[in-house]
Design a protein around this motif. Sequence first.
Motif, PDB file in Angstrom:
ATOM      1  N   GLU A   1      68.049  32.675 -22.029  1.00 22.25           N
ATOM      2  CA  GLU A   1      69.742  33.142 -22.771  1.00 22.25           C
ATOM      3  C   GLU A   1      70.071  32.098 -21.597  1.00 22.25           C
ATOM      4  OE1 GLU A   1      70.265  37.346 -22.880  1.00 22.25           O
ATOM      5  OE2 GLU A   1      68.629  37.373 -24.379  1.00 22.25           O
ATOM      6  N   PHE A   2      70.140  32.035 -20.776  1.00 18.98           N
ATOM      7  CA  PHE A   2      71.461  30.859 -20.017  1.00 18.98           C
ATOM      8  C   PHE A   2      70.560  29.460 -20.014  1.00 18.98           C
ATOM      9  CE2 PHE A   2      72.115  34.611 -16.508  1.00 18.98           C
ATOM     10  CZ  PHE A   2      73.353  34.788 -16.363  1.00 18.98           C
ATOM     11  N   ASN A   3      69.569  29.123 -20.519  1.00 15.55           N
ATOM     12  CA  ASN A   3      69.040  28.416 -20.298  1.00 15.55           C
ATOM     13  C   ASN A   3      69.454  27.786 -22.270  1.00 15.55           C
ATOM     14  OD1 ASN A   3      68.508  26.894 -18.930  1.00 15.55           O
ATOM     15  ND2 ASN A   3      66.203  28.347 -18.216  1.00 15.55           N
ATOM     16  N   GLU A   4      69.351  28.456 -23.143  1.00 17.26           N
ATOM     17  CA  GLU A   4      69.551  28.205 -24.931  1.00 17.26           C
ATOM     18  C   GLU A   4      71.814  27.945 -24.323  1.00 17.26           C
ATOM     19  OE1 GLU A   4      68.716  31.475 -26.998  1.00 17.26           O
ATOM     20  OE2 GLU A   4      66.016  30.940 -27.151  1.00 17.26           O
ATOM     21  N   LYS A   5      72.327  29.312 -24.238  1.00 16.56           N
ATOM     22  CA  LYS A   5      73.662  28.860 -24.009  1.00 16.56           C
ATOM     23  C   LYS A   5      74.027  27.808 -23.418  1.00 16.56           C
ATOM     24  CE  LYS A   5      75.154  33.864 -24.107  1.00 16.56           C
ATOM     25  NZ  LYS A   5      75.325  35.004 -23.432  1.00 16.56           N
TER      26      LYS A   5
ATOM     27  N   THR B   1      72.429  24.586 -22.972  1.00 14.92           N
ATOM     28  CA  THR B   1      72.282  23.861 -23.832  1.00 14.92           C
ATOM     29  C   THR B   1      72.899  23.687 -25.060  1.00 14.92           C
ATOM     30  OG1 THR B   1      69.225  23.779 -23.470  1.00 14.92           O
ATOM     31  CG2 THR B   1      69.952  23.047 -25.792  1.00 14.92           C
ATOM     32  N   GLU B   2      73.636  24.528 -26.114  1.00 14.55           N
ATOM     33  CA  GLU B   2      74.926  24.621 -26.400  1.00 14.55           C
ATOM     34  C   GLU B   2      75.991  24.780 -26.097  1.00 14.55           C
ATOM     35  OE1 GLU B   2      73.946  28.817 -28.194  1.00 14.55           O
ATOM     36  OE2 GLU B   2      71.363  27.719 -29.088  1.00 14.55           O
ATOM     37  N   ALA B   3      76.437  24.556 -24.626  1.00  9.76           N
ATOM     38  CA  ALA B   3      77.211  24.973 -23.897  1.00  9.76           C
ATOM     39  C   ALA B   3      77.736  22.980 -24.897  1.00  9.76           C
ATOM     40  CB  ALA B   3      77.821  24.771 -22.426  1.00  9.76           C
ATOM     41  N   GLN B   4      79.779  22.745 -24.869  1.00 10.13           N
ATOM     42  CA  GLN B   4      79.828  21.779 -26.076  1.00 10.13           C
ATOM     43  C   GLN B   4      81.521  21.397 -24.882  1.00 10.13           C
ATOM     44  OE1 GLN B   4      78.556  19.657 -27.299  1.00 10.13           O
ATOM     45  NE2 GLN B   4      77.105  21.089 -28.027  1.00 10.13           N
ATOM     46  N   SER B   5      81.458  22.609 -24.066  1.00 10.55           N
ATOM     47  CA  SER B   5      82.570  22.281 -22.915  1.00 10.55           C
ATOM     48  C   SER B   5      82.122  22.477 -21.604  1.00 10.55           C
ATOM     49  CB  SER B   5      84.033  23.437 -23.650  1.00 10.55           C
ATOM     50  OG  SER B   5      83.596  24.358 -23.847  1.00 10.55           O
ATOM     51  N   GLU B   6      83.000  22.675 -21.399  1.00  7.98           N
ATOM     52  CA  GLU B   6      83.697  23.189 -19.395  1.00  7.98           C
ATOM     53  C   GLU B   6      84.058  23.830 -18.912  1.00  7.98           C
ATOM     54  OE1 GLU B   6      85.123  21.095 -14.877  1.00  7.98           O
ATOM     55  OE2 GLU B   6      84.909  20.095 -16.689  1.00  7.98           O
ATOM     56  N   ALA B   7      84.662  24.787 -20.164  1.00 11.18           N
ATOM     57  CA  ALA B   7      84.647  26.011 -19.828  1.00 11.18           C
ATOM     58  C   ALA B   7      83.975  27.049 -20.142  1.00 11.18           C
ATOM     59  CB  ALA B   7      85.786  26.150 -21.469  1.00 11.18           C
ATOM     60  N   ALA B   8      83.194  26.623 -21.167  1.00 12.65           N
ATOM     61  CA  ALA B   8      81.202  27.614 -21.824  1.00 12.65           C
ATOM     62  C   ALA B   8      80.680  27.407 -20.586  1.00 12.65           C
ATOM     63  CB  ALA B   8      80.957  26.431 -22.818  1.00 12.65           C
ATOM     64  N   MET B   9      80.429  26.191 -20.051  1.00 10.45           N
ATOM     65  CA  MET B   9      80.179  26.112 -18.855  1.00 10.45           C
ATOM     66  C   MET B   9      80.594  26.669 -17.591  1.00 10.45           C
ATOM     67  SD  MET B   9      78.087  21.734 -19.200  1.00 10.45           S
ATOM     68  CE  MET B   9      79.593  21.457 -19.552  1.00 10.45           C
ATOM     69  N   ASN B  10      81.109  26.672 -17.700  1.00 10.82           N
ATOM     70  CA  ASN B  10      82.457  27.562 -16.264  1.00 10.82           C
ATOM     71  C   ASN B  10      81.397  28.955 -16.784  1.00 10.82           C
ATOM     72  OD1 ASN B  10      82.846  24.837 -14.954  1.00 10.82           O
ATOM     73  ND2 ASN B  10      85.522  25.239 -15.966  1.00 10.82           N
ATOM     74  N   GLU B  11      82.054  29.182 -17.995  1.00 14.68           N
ATOM     75  CA  GLU B  11      81.398  31.534 -17.577  1.00 14.68           C
ATOM     76  C   GLU B  11      80.090  30.829 -17.751  1.00 14.68           C
ATOM     77  OE1 GLU B  11      81.254  33.931 -21.397  1.00 14.68           O
ATOM     78  OE2 GLU B  11      82.177  32.366 -22.324  1.00 14.68           O
ATOM     79  N   ILE B  12      79.276  30.629 -18.112  1.00  7.39           N
ATOM     80  CA  ILE B  12      77.656  30.468 -17.390  1.00  7.39           C
ATOM     81  C   ILE B  12      77.602  30.250 -16.141  1.00  7.39           C
ATOM     82  CG2 ILE B  12      75.623  29.550 -17.517  1.00  7.39           C
ATOM     83  CD1 ILE B  12      76.076  28.452 -20.584  1.00  7.39           C
TER      84      ILE B  12
END
Length: 79
Positions: free
Chosen positions: A11-15, A17-28
């Motif tokens: 699920e982390f890997n899927e999220k 892959t789908e992350a389009q913003s730095e904020a989304a990556m920071n959350e993960i």
Amino acid sequence: MDKQFLVEIMEFNEKLTEAQSEAAMNEIESIVAVKQKECIDSARRAFEQDDFEKAKEILTKMRYLLNVEEKIKLKKIPL
């Protein structure tokens, strides 16, 4: 290996892959950091109790988490 943990890694890997913003990556990245801290604490307890099999299992989980962390760092690097 705990199947639930492997599902979580997927699920982390899927999220990621789908992350389009730095904020989304920071959350993960934040969630992974918490999981890593939990693993460190668990590994410390396992070693203190001389439960080396449990420590080995925890350290294996940490390798998966470090892999996700590395993917996050690579994705943040602009090409």
